[in-house]
Design an enzyme around this catalytic site. Structure first.
Site, PDB file in Angstrom:
ATOM      1  N   ASP A   1      28.856   1.047 -18.362  1.00 40.71           N
ATOM      2  CA  ASP A   1      28.925   0.341 -17.080  1.00 40.71           C
ATOM      3  C   ASP A   1      30.245  -0.420 -16.933  1.00 40.71           C
ATOM      4  OD1 ASP A   1      28.016  -0.476 -14.618  1.00 40.71           O
ATOM      5  OD2 ASP A   1      26.636  -1.995 -15.383  1.00 40.71           O
TER       6      ASP A   1
ATOM      7  N   ASN B   1      21.861   6.298  -8.762  1.00 37.48           N
ATOM      8  CA  ASN B   1      23.275   6.322  -8.355  1.00 37.48           C
ATOM      9  C   ASN B   1      23.523   7.186  -7.119  1.00 37.48           C
ATOM     10  OD1 ASN B   1      24.486   6.030 -11.778  1.00 37.48           O
ATOM     11  ND2 ASN B   1      24.325   4.445 -10.235  1.00 37.48           N
TER      12      ASN B   1
END
Ligand code: IPE
Ligand code: IPE
Ligand code: MG
Length: 234
Positions: A15, A63
């Site tokens: 991330d 996502n």
């Protein structure tokens, strides 16, 4: 020398690519490109340390909520990555497996997935599990559906189902996760490998993923080796 306490299965929530780029006045896509270079470097490093399985979160089912431009960029990057790195995986004896749902994925992405899995399937030096269009809840649901289907066809004895044998019905029959790493300072799991992380040790770092280099991984391992794992005992 490989320490016998080295984790068998390490997982990384990669991330912070977007924030890495933003801080440098770059586009989010440049952060993703840099992240893919970091993955190349550290995956070889991690598997050479004696870790047998490395799972990485590349794209979550959630996502897809992002702009089409970013989703398209990521899918194209993944295709390119598989084509470009295929020979390196073979040279390093790394078997690549993909976890995630195939629906929603473009045909050229599915083709690239089939290609890389097939091209590296004979390798025995370590497994790189790339989680793509992946959700941990979805994986458990999909495993349950597989089991229900087998039951309907009279192909499974439910008495044989237990915590260990359930792994066989997950996307890939991996080991429990020993060490779970999340970069970028976020302190959450974001629907990553929920079943496999039942007894993982967690390591959180503020480093954005593009900056998570070999030295940063070594810090995570050092910290892991100091932990006492009790699995409910005393
Ligand atoms: C991780 O970086 C990569 C993916 C989720 C595909 P992000 O894109 O989430 O980066 P931040 O969290 O916005 O910085
Ligand atoms: C998790 O990161 C997914 C990947 C690293 C691929 P996100 O950036 O999507 O997670 P949230 O939205 O911050 O929880
Ligand atoms: Mg993020």
């Amino acid at each position: 020398m490989i320490d016998s306490n080295i984790p068998a299965h390490v997982a990384i929530i990669m991330d912070g690519n977007g924030r890495w780029a933003k801080e440098r006045g770059k586009k989010r896509s440049e952060g993703h490109l840099e992240g893919s270079k970091t993955l190349k470097k550290i995956s070889q490093h991690i598997l050479s340390k004696g870790v047998k399985q490395l799972s990485v979160f590349a794209f979550s089912t959630e996502n897809f909520k992002r702009d089409k431009e970013e989703v398209d960029y990521l899918m194209n990057l993944i295709i390119k990555y598989f084509k470009k790195e295929a020979d390196t995986f073979n040279k390093n004896n790394i078997k690549v497996v993909i976890s995630g749902r195939k629906d929603n994925l473009r045909d050229d992405v599915i083709e690239a997935i089939n290609y890389i899995q097939n091209y590296t399937k004979q390798n025995t030096g370590g497994i790189l599990n790339i989680c793509l269009n992946y959700g941990g809840s979805e994986e458990i649901i999909d495993a349950s559906k597989k089991i229900a289907k087998l039951y309907k066809e009279d192909k499974i004895d439910l008495n044989t189902l237990n915590k260990e044998s359930f792994y066989k019905y997950l996307y890939n029959n991996l080991k429990p996760i020993d060490l779970m790493i999340r970069t970028s300072g976020e302190l959450r799991v974001s629907n990553f490998m929920l079943y496999q992380m039942a007894y993982s040790e967690f390591y959180f770092t503020d480093k954005y993923f593009p900056d998570f280099d070999e030295g940063e991984f070594d810090k995570a391992i050092d910290e892991y080796l100091k932990r006492t794992r009790r699995f409910g005992g005393v």
